[in-house]
Design a protein around this motif. Structure first.
Motif, PDB file in Angstrom:
ATOM      1  N   ILE A   6       0.839  -1.189   0.000  1.00  0.00           N
ATOM      2  CA  ILE A   6       0.000   0.000   0.000  1.00  0.00           C
ATOM      3  C   ILE A   6       0.881   1.248   0.000  1.00  0.00           C
ATOM      4  CG2 ILE A   6      -1.939  -1.175   1.076  1.00  0.00           C
ATOM      5  CD1 ILE A   6      -1.260   0.213   3.665  1.00  0.00           C
ATOM      6  N   THR A   7       0.341   2.292  -0.570  1.00  0.00           N
ATOM      7  CA  THR A   7       1.072   3.556  -0.690  1.00  0.00           C
ATOM      8  C   THR A   7       0.955   4.344   0.613  1.00  0.00           C
ATOM      9  OG1 THR A   7      -0.859   4.758  -1.510  1.00  0.00           O
ATOM     10  CG2 THR A   7       0.531   3.645  -3.163  1.00  0.00           C
ATOM     11  N   PRO A   8       1.793   5.346   0.798  1.00  0.00           N
ATOM     12  CA  PRO A   8       1.675   6.184   1.996  1.00  0.00           C
ATOM     13  C   PRO A   8       0.294   6.849   2.115  1.00  0.00           C
ATOM     14  CG  PRO A   8       3.805   6.540   0.977  1.00  0.00           C
ATOM     15  CD  PRO A   8       3.010   5.661   0.031  1.00  0.00           C
ATOM     16  N   SER A   9      -0.276   7.250   0.988  1.00  0.00           N
ATOM     17  CA  SER A   9      -1.605   7.882   1.057  1.00  0.00           C
ATOM     18  C   SER A   9      -2.670   6.865   1.453  1.00  0.00           C
ATOM     19  CB  SER A   9      -1.959   8.567  -0.263  1.00  0.00           C
ATOM     20  OG  SER A   9      -1.984   7.652  -1.336  1.00  0.00           O
ATOM     21  N   GLU A  10      -2.554   5.628   0.984  1.00  0.00           N
ATOM     22  CA  GLU A  10      -3.507   4.583   1.381  1.00  0.00           C
ATOM     23  C   GLU A  10      -3.369   4.261   2.865  1.00  0.00           C
ATOM     24  OE1 GLU A  10      -3.910   2.269  -2.907  1.00  0.00           O
ATOM     25  OE2 GLU A  10      -2.410   1.588  -1.446  1.00  0.00           O
ATOM     26  N   GLU A  29      -9.379  15.163   7.221  1.00  0.00           N
ATOM     27  CA  GLU A  29      -8.282  14.698   8.070  1.00  0.00           C
ATOM     28  C   GLU A  29      -7.000  14.429   7.291  1.00  0.00           C
ATOM     29  OE1 GLU A  29      -8.106  14.466  11.466  1.00  0.00           O
ATOM     30  OE2 GLU A  29     -10.020  15.504  11.412  1.00  0.00           O
ATOM     31  N   THR A  30      -7.116  13.927   6.065  1.00  0.00           N
ATOM     32  CA  THR A  30      -5.916  13.604   5.291  1.00  0.00           C
ATOM     33  C   THR A  30      -5.415  14.776   4.463  1.00  0.00           C
ATOM     34  OG1 THR A  30      -7.197  12.762   3.411  1.00  0.00           O
ATOM     35  CG2 THR A  30      -6.523  11.160   5.105  1.00  0.00           C
ATOM     36  N   GLY A  31      -6.322  15.656   4.056  1.00  0.00           N
ATOM     37  CA  GLY A  31      -5.939  16.787   3.212  1.00  0.00           C
ATOM     38  C   GLY A  31      -5.735  16.422   1.755  1.00  0.00           C
ATOM     39  N   PHE A  32      -6.112  15.204   1.365  1.00  0.00           N
ATOM     40  CA  PHE A  32      -5.942  14.772  -0.022  1.00  0.00           C
ATOM     41  C   PHE A  32      -7.013  15.393  -0.905  1.00  0.00           C
ATOM     42  CE2 PHE A  32      -4.244  10.642   1.934  1.00  0.00           C
ATOM     43  CZ  PHE A  32      -2.958  11.159   2.006  1.00  0.00           C
ATOM     44  N   ASN A  33      -6.661  15.625  -2.174  1.00  0.00           N
ATOM     45  CA  ASN A  33      -7.658  16.157  -3.104  1.00  0.00           C
ATOM     46  C   ASN A  33      -8.642  15.045  -3.477  1.00  0.00           C
ATOM     47  OD1 ASN A  33      -6.743  14.680  -5.440  1.00  0.00           O
ATOM     48  ND2 ASN A  33      -5.095  16.151  -5.670  1.00  0.00           N
ATOM     49  N   LEU A  37      -8.042  10.863  -3.253  1.00  0.00           N
ATOM     50  CA  LEU A  37      -8.829  10.150  -2.253  1.00  0.00           C
ATOM     51  C   LEU A  37      -9.740   9.119  -2.912  1.00  0.00           C
ATOM     52  CD1 LEU A  37      -9.451   9.833   0.698  1.00  0.00           C
ATOM     53  CD2 LEU A  37     -11.001  11.771   0.546  1.00  0.00           C
ATOM     54  N   ARG A  38     -10.391   9.499  -3.991  1.00  0.00           N
ATOM     55  CA  ARG A  38     -11.283   8.587  -4.712  1.00  0.00           C
ATOM     56  C   ARG A  38     -10.505   7.373  -5.216  1.00  0.00           C
ATOM     57  NH1 ARG A  38     -12.256   7.640  -9.990  1.00  0.00           N
ATOM     58  NH2 ARG A  38     -14.334   6.937 -10.557  1.00  0.00           N
TER      59      ARG A  38
END
Length: 90
Positions: A6-10, A29-33, A37-38
């Protein structure tokens, strides 16, 4: 065949999903676009690391979800997903 790492974002998303959380909470909470995120949520769902909960309040697991409207759903890590967090010592 070994599962894909898994990736750091996952990993960051999985950390937020110990309890059932709506898409908006994960994004905040994550700040991902939205796109990142999708894509990460879809990857985690396909690997069986998270479950999708219906948009009617998130009380029941939804066997189907609309990937174009993924922001309407809630999510929670599965047992496998929680083990992944533990294995990576997130």
């Amino acid at each position: 065949m070994p599962s894909k790492k898994i990736t750091p974002s996952e990993r960051a998303i999985l950390r937020e999903l110990i309890f059932t959380e709506p898409f908006s909470h994960i994004a905040e909470e994550t700040g991902f676009n939205y796109g990142t995120l999708r894509d990460d949520l879809i990857n985690l769902i396909n690997r069986g690391y998270i479950e999708v909960y219906s948009p009617d309040g998130g009380q029941s697991v939804s066997p189907f979800y609309d990937s174009d409207n993924i922001h309407q759903f809630s999510f929670q890590a599965t047992k496998t997903g929680l083990k992944t967090i533990q294995n990576y010592a997130v």
